[in-house]
Motif scaffolding. Structure first.
Motif, short mmCIF file in Angstrom:
data_model
loop_
_atom_site.label_atom_id
_atom_site.label_comp_id
_atom_site.label_asym_id
_atom_site.label_seq_id
_atom_site.Cartn_x
_atom_site.Cartn_y
_atom_site.Cartn_z
N PRO A 1 -1.22 16.46 -2.08
CA PRO A 1 -1.69 16.75 -0.72
C PRO A 1 -1.25 15.75 0.34
O PRO A 1 -0.96 16.15 1.47
N TRP A 2 -1.16 14.47 -0.01
CA TRP A 2 -0.77 13.49 1.02
C TRP A 2 0.73 13.61 1.33
O TRP A 2 1.11 13.72 2.50
N ALA A 3 1.56 13.58 0.32
CA ALA A 3 3.01 13.66 0.56
C ALA A 3 3.40 15.00 1.17
O ALA A 3 4.33 15.07 1.99
N ASN A 4 2.71 16.07 0.78
CA ASN A 4 3.03 17.40 1.29
C ASN A 4 2.29 17.73 2.57
O ASN A 4 2.56 18.76 3.20
N GLY A 5 1.32 16.90 2.94
CA GLY A 5 0.48 17.19 4.10
C GLY A 5 1.06 16.68 5.40
O GLY A 5 2.20 16.20 5.47
N PRO A 6 0.25 16.74 6.46
CA PRO A 6 0.77 16.39 7.79
C PRO A 6 1.23 14.95 7.92
O PRO A 6 2.23 14.68 8.59
N VAL A 7 0.54 14.00 7.28
CA VAL A 7 0.97 12.60 7.40
C VAL A 7 2.29 12.39 6.68
O VAL A 7 3.25 11.82 7.24
N GLY A 8 2.37 12.84 5.44
CA GLY A 8 3.60 12.66 4.67
C GLY A 8 4.80 13.35 5.29
O GLY A 8 5.90 12.78 5.34
N LYS B 1 10.57 9.32 -2.21
CA LYS B 1 11.83 8.60 -2.42
C LYS B 1 11.59 7.09 -2.41
O LYS B 1 12.16 6.35 -3.23
N ALA B 2 10.76 6.64 -1.47
CA ALA B 2 10.48 5.20 -1.38
C ALA B 2 9.75 4.71 -2.63
O ALA B 2 10.10 3.68 -3.21
N TRP B 3 8.72 5.45 -3.04
CA TRP B 3 7.97 5.06 -4.24
C TRP B 3 8.89 4.99 -5.46
O TRP B 3 8.79 4.07 -6.27
N ALA B 4 9.77 6.00 -5.58
CA ALA B 4 10.67 6.04 -6.73
C ALA B 4 11.62 4.85 -6.75
O ALA B 4 12.12 4.47 -7.82
N GLY B 5 11.90 4.27 -5.59
CA GLY B 5 12.81 3.15 -5.52
C GLY B 5 12.15 1.80 -5.76
O GLY B 5 12.84 0.78 -5.85
N ALA B 6 10.81 1.79 -5.87
CA ALA B 6 10.10 0.53 -6.12
C ALA B 6 10.26 0.11 -7.58
O ALA B 6 10.57 0.92 -8.46
N ASP B 7 10.03 -1.15 -7.84
CA ASP B 7 10.13 -1.66 -9.20
C ASP B 7 8.96 -1.20 -10.07
O ASP B 7 9.09 -1.07 -11.28
N LEU B 8 7.82 -0.96 -9.42
CA LEU B 8 6.61 -0.66 -10.17
C LEU B 8 5.67 0.16 -9.30
O LEU B 8 5.57 -0.05 -8.10
N GLU B 9 4.99 1.12 -9.93
CA GLU B 9 3.93 1.88 -9.27
C GLU B 9 2.63 1.62 -10.04
O GLU B 9 2.55 1.91 -11.24
N ILE B 10 1.65 1.06 -9.35
CA ILE B 10 0.36 0.78 -9.97
C ILE B 10 -0.66 1.79 -9.44
O ILE B 10 -0.92 1.85 -8.24
N ASP C 1 0.84 -1.20 0.00
CA ASP C 1 0.00 0.00 0.00
C ASP C 1 0.88 1.25 0.00
O ASP C 1 1.87 1.33 0.73
N CYS C 2 0.50 2.23 -0.80
CA CYS C 2 1.31 3.45 -0.92
C CYS C 2 1.43 4.21 0.40
O CYS C 2 2.34 5.02 0.57
N MET C 3 0.52 3.95 1.34
CA MET C 3 0.57 4.62 2.64
C MET C 3 1.64 4.05 3.56
O MET C 3 1.78 4.51 4.70
N LEU C 4 2.40 3.07 3.07
CA LEU C 4 3.43 2.41 3.88
C LEU C 4 4.81 2.56 3.24
O LEU C 4 5.48 1.57 2.92
N PRO C 5 5.29 3.80 3.06
CA PRO C 5 6.58 3.98 2.38
C PRO C 5 7.76 3.36 3.12
O PRO C 5 8.74 2.96 2.49
N GLY C 6 7.69 3.26 4.44
CA GLY C 6 8.77 2.63 5.18
C GLY C 6 8.94 1.18 4.77
O GLY C 6 10.07 0.68 4.65
N LEU D 1 9.80 13.07 8.69
CA LEU D 1 10.59 13.41 9.86
C LEU D 1 10.99 12.15 10.64
O LEU D 1 12.03 12.12 11.29
N ARG D 2 10.16 11.11 10.53
CA ARG D 2 10.44 9.85 11.21
C ARG D 2 11.29 8.92 10.35
O ARG D 2 11.53 7.77 10.71
N GLY D 3 11.74 9.41 9.20
CA GLY D 3 12.67 8.63 8.38
C GLY D 3 12.08 7.95 7.18
O GLY D 3 12.79 7.20 6.48
N ALA D 4 10.79 8.17 6.89
CA ALA D 4 10.15 7.51 5.75
C ALA D 4 9.73 8.57 4.73
O ALA D 4 8.69 9.22 4.87
N ASN D 5 10.55 8.77 3.71
CA ASN D 5 10.27 9.73 2.65
C ASN D 5 9.45 9.02 1.58
O ASN D 5 9.95 8.15 0.87
N ALA D 6 8.17 9.38 1.48
CA ALA D 6 7.26 8.64 0.60
C ALA D 6 7.70 8.71 -0.86
O ALA D 6 7.81 7.68 -1.53
#
Length: 378
Positions: free
Chosen positions: A134-141, A153-162, A103-108, A146-151
């Motif tokens: 809005p999600w990546a730029n908003g309070p959750v993202g 960057k993580a998505w860009a490192g995946a093999d595929l984005e659906i 799930d995209c909400m789990l970049p870590g 700040l807790r070490g999970a850059n969404a």
């Protein structure tokens, strides 16, 4: 046969697309296992898939009222939790996963898959314009970062984005690449007979009302305004509250039935219009079934306003504000039901869905990813 590990959380509309894609993969002979919140065990196993629960103990039940601070904190925690990442790595080893669909909400967790060389696809279950904006730029993202999970960057490192959405509706679909693919809506469509002749404004119509399985502030008042509007119209309606409002609290008029949980697949073939909060799953399921929509977004920080704007822009229906009066809601309903173009736009959305493939198209690209990785190893 490959083993595919789906990783998700209990966030309402994010689950049906994952299950739909999982069914397609299983039908092609692959083994599918889910890692998810403990409360999702019944849904996942009921769909016929293996299930493992996150061992993390943080309470998670967003079907109950919660403060904005707590909700943001919960989702930021899920996005960046080291304990949940540990659970993922353990599960991947235990089931001998060949591929993770996260799930995209789990970049870590997306980032963790790369560290152990496990092929990973990210599942975006709503508009990419929302997640990347809005999600990546908003309070959750931002809190997750700040807790070490850059969404991003993580998505860009995946093999595929659906992106399991309609590219015509998603403002970001122009950003498609060979590894970022719009597959169409990964929901189960319920065919609906769309009338192409002149709509009879006097004919009695049937309406479905659904304002999310999750708790959102102001839901009960919006339900009441909708019911007041429906009581003044020559229509019949069924309202599904998912436990967010008790039938006795809504004072339903005689032409409205209020229930808790009902499978919308049973209702959609019988309705002419859906009133939705703008959640991607509910709204798109109506559209791909050929049914126009009235969207009343419940929360400004979620994808609902963006979806409502797309619905109105593409002629699938209309969008109103949360504080709209019953008279305004009634006027919008009368306009949609009495205007032929809305039904035609919904019929076109259903045609696009059939052409795109949705869950089947997502399974296609996942199988291709598995094949390409196997070819690389050989």
């Amino acid at each position: 046969m490959s083993t595919i590990l789906f990783v998700t959380i209990d966030a309402g509309g994010n689950v049906p697309p994952a299950l739909a894609i999982a069914r397609e993969l299983e039908a092609r002979g692959h083994r599918v296992v889910f890692l998810a919140h403990a409360g999702q065990k019944g849904v996942v196993e009921g769909a016929g898939f293996g299930f493992t629960a996150f061992a993390e103990t943080r309470a998670w039940d967003h079907s109950k009222p919660s403060s904005a601070v707590r909700t943001i904190s919960d989702y930021a925690y899920a996005a960046s939790s080291r304990r949940m990442t540990h659970d993922f790595l353990t599960a991947a080893r235990t089931v001998k996963a060949d591929l993770a669909v996260v799930d995209c909400m789990l970049p870590g967790i997306v980032a963790a898959a790369r560290t152990v060389g496990l092929p990973c696809a990210v599942l975006f279950h709503s508009f990419y314009a929302f997640w990347n904006g809005p999600w990546a730029n908003g309070p959750v993202g931002r809190l997750a970062q700040l807790r070490g999970a850059n969404a991003r960057k993580a998505w860009a490192g995946a093999d595929l984005e659906i992106v399991a959405s309609d590219p015509l509706l998603d403002p970001a679909s122009g950003a498609a690449t060979p590894r970022r693919v719009w597959t169409g809506v990964a929901e189960t469509a319920t065919p609906h007979g769309i009338r192409t002749d002149d709509v009879d404004a006097e004919a009695r119509k049937r309406i479905l009302v659904s304002l999310s399985t999750l708790w959102l502030p102001g839901q009960v008042e919006v339900y009441r305004n909708i019911l007041a509007a429906l009581g003044d119209l020559p229509v019949d309606a069924i309202v599904t509250t998912a436990g967010q409002a008790a039938p006795d609290d809504l004072n339903a008029p005689p032409n409205v039935t209020v229930v808790g949980y009902v499978d919308h697949a049973e209702i959609l073939p019988t309705v002419d219009l859906v009133i939705s909060h703008g959640g991607h799953s509910t709204t798109m399921r109506a559209a791909i079934s050929g049914i126009p929509v009235l969207v009343i977004p419940m929360h400004p920080l979620i994808d609902q306003p963006l979806i409502g704007a797309a619905v109105q822009k593409t002629g699938l229906g209309l969008t109103l504000g949360k504080k709209s009066t019953s008279d305004e809601i009634g006027e919008a309903l009368t306009t949609i039901l009495g205007t032929r173009s809305y039904g035609l736009a919904a019929a076109q959305a259903a045609q696009r869905h059939r052409a795109a493939g949705g869950a089947a198209a997502a399974a296609d690209v996942l199988v291709s990813l598995l094949a390409s990785r196997a070819a690389t190893r050989s």
